[in-house]
Design a protein around this motif. Structure first.
Motif, PDB file in Angstrom:
ATOM      1  N   LYS A  80      57.864  59.156  58.187  1.00 27.39           N
ATOM      2  CA  LYS A  80      56.518  58.582  58.089  1.00 27.39           C
ATOM      3  C   LYS A  80      55.584  59.434  57.234  1.00 27.39           C
ATOM      4  O   LYS A  80      54.597  58.934  56.704  1.00 27.39           O
ATOM      5  N   SER A  81      55.899  60.718  57.104  1.00 30.78           N
ATOM      6  CA  SER A  81      55.047  61.626  56.337  1.00 30.78           C
ATOM      7  C   SER A  81      55.310  61.553  54.833  1.00 30.78           C
ATOM      8  O   SER A  81      54.543  62.116  54.045  1.00 30.78           O
ATOM      9  N   ARG A  82      56.369  60.884  54.429  1.00 26.09           N
ATOM     10  CA  ARG A  82      56.697  60.818  53.007  1.00 26.09           C
ATOM     11  C   ARG A  82      55.692  59.923  52.267  1.00 26.09           C
ATOM     12  O   ARG A  82      55.247  58.896  52.794  1.00 26.09           O
ATOM     13  N   PRO A  83      55.325  60.302  51.033  1.00 25.66           N
ATOM     14  CA  PRO A  83      54.382  59.485  50.251  1.00 25.66           C
ATOM     15  C   PRO A  83      54.829  58.033  50.102  1.00 25.66           C
ATOM     16  O   PRO A  83      53.988  57.130  50.081  1.00 25.66           O
ATOM     17  N   LYS A 102      62.400  47.964  52.763  1.00 23.65           N
ATOM     18  CA  LYS A 102      63.478  48.839  52.272  1.00 23.65           C
ATOM     19  C   LYS A 102      63.431  48.947  50.750  1.00 23.65           C
ATOM     20  O   LYS A 102      63.540  50.055  50.191  1.00 23.65           O
ATOM     21  N   VAL A 103      63.264  47.814  50.077  1.00 19.63           N
ATOM     22  CA  VAL A 103      63.196  47.822  48.615  1.00 19.63           C
ATOM     23  C   VAL A 103      61.962  48.579  48.135  1.00 19.63           C
ATOM     24  O   VAL A 103      62.022  49.362  47.176  1.00 19.63           O
ATOM     25  N   ARG A 104      60.831  48.380  48.806  1.00 21.99           N
ATOM     26  CA  ARG A 104      59.619  49.099  48.430  1.00 21.99           C
ATOM     27  C   ARG A 104      59.813  50.606  48.559  1.00 21.99           C
ATOM     28  O   ARG A 104      59.382  51.384  47.690  1.00 21.99           O
ATOM     29  N   LEU A 105      60.441  51.030  49.632  1.00 23.67           N
ATOM     30  CA  LEU A 105      60.692  52.458  49.829  1.00 23.67           C
ATOM     31  C   LEU A 105      61.583  53.006  48.725  1.00 23.67           C
ATOM     32  O   LEU A 105      61.315  54.070  48.154  1.00 23.67           O
ATOM     33  N   LEU A 106      62.654  52.289  48.411  1.00 18.93           N
ATOM     34  CA  LEU A 106      63.562  52.756  47.362  1.00 18.93           C
ATOM     35  C   LEU A 106      62.861  52.838  46.013  1.00 18.93           C
ATOM     36  O   LEU A 106      62.996  53.837  45.289  1.00 18.93           O
ATOM     37  N   MET A 107      62.098  51.814  45.664  1.00 22.75           N
ATOM     38  CA  MET A 107      61.418  51.830  44.367  1.00 22.75           C
ATOM     39  C   MET A 107      60.395  52.951  44.299  1.00 22.75           C
ATOM     40  O   MET A 107      60.237  53.605  43.258  1.00 22.75           O
ATOM     41  N   SER A 108      59.718  53.219  45.394  1.00 28.54           N
ATOM     42  CA  SER A 108      58.747  54.312  45.414  1.00 28.54           C
ATOM     43  C   SER A 108      59.443  55.665  45.299  1.00 28.54           C
ATOM     44  O   SER A 108      58.987  56.551  44.572  1.00 28.54           O
ATOM     45  N   GLU A 109      60.538  55.833  46.032  1.00 28.76           N
ATOM     46  CA  GLU A 109      61.274  57.098  45.972  1.00 28.76           C
ATOM     47  C   GLU A 109      61.814  57.357  44.567  1.00 28.76           C
ATOM     48  O   GLU A 109      61.924  58.502  44.129  1.00 28.76           O
TER      49      GLU A 109
END
Length: 223
Positions: free
Chosen positions: A196-199, A15-22
């Motif tokens: 799943k398609s999001r970078p 979850k944290v990885r996704l947020l930081m990437s976004e």
């Protein structure tokens, strides 16, 4: 640069990885096996759980995925993920808690214990009864996602939010461990396929845990 102490199949790390990437926040990853109880790691987080973020130059250490996500929501304006009206923000936080607590307790946590920790740490066979119950409860959670997507473009409303990241992080781990049956959950499956398609999500799909391999559909963005 931020140093993220994480475990590959920890949904809260994801979850944290996704947020930081976004949000476009640069970080480097450090592998941490929480069950090892390293003194250096416990000094950063006495709870002994991943994720933990450390910024040596600023002397900042952050622990707990919700605290970390709220920190970046308050300090990084790009791509706000707890947004909208006060009622809308409350709904986002409600759903984050639902997936962090209920989905994890019912589905992801038991799957991790039976299919990962028992194999890697205890060298034991999984309990089939526990696995069946987790997969049964997974259906109930997917039915609720179906219901949400029937009424909203994203889980909490009109735009993607932290609720979607929290749900996708939990689902990705459960899916990796073969604990989800998508039959009859077209709405949830279509929502997850878009995510799943999001970078930001692609690095998660490309990673593999030693010894434990995901089902063939795991990394297929069309599945």
């Amino acid at each position: 640069m931020w140093q993220l102490y994480q475990f590959p199949l920890c949904p809260f790390s994801r979850k944290v990885r996704l947020l930081m990437s976004e949000k476009g926040i640069a970080y480097e990853m450090w592998r941490e096996n929480p069950w090892e109880g390293r003194d250096e790691f416990l000094a950063m987080n006495a709870a002994g759980r991943t994720p933990v973020l450390h910024e040596p130059a600023k002397g900042i250490t952050l622990a707990d995925s919700r605290a970390i996500c709220e920190y970046f929501e308050e300090t990084v304006e790009k791509n706000q993920l707890i947004n909208g009206t006060a009622a809308g923000r409350a709904e986002i936080r409600r759903l984050v808690a639902l997936f962090d607590e209920n989905f994890f307790g019912d589905v992801t946590g038991p799957l991790l214990h039976e299919r990962m920790k028992k194999r890697l740490v205890y060298r034991m066979a999984p309990d089939s009864k526990v696995l069946r119950e987790a997969m049964k409860l997974a259906h109930e959670h997917l039915y609720y996602i179906d219901h949400l997507i029937d009424h909203r473009p994203w889980l909490a409303g009109a735009t993607m939010s932290l609720a979607d990241l929290a749900a996708a992080a939990q689902i990705s781990v459960a899916d990796y461990l073969g604990g989800l049956d998508w039959t009859g959950h077209d709405q949830a499956r279509d929502w997850y396929a878009v995510f799943k398609s999001r970078p930001s999500f692609r690095p998660l799909l490309s990673e593999r845990m030693e010894v434990i391999q995901p089902p063939s559909h795991y990394a297929d963005v069309n599945a």
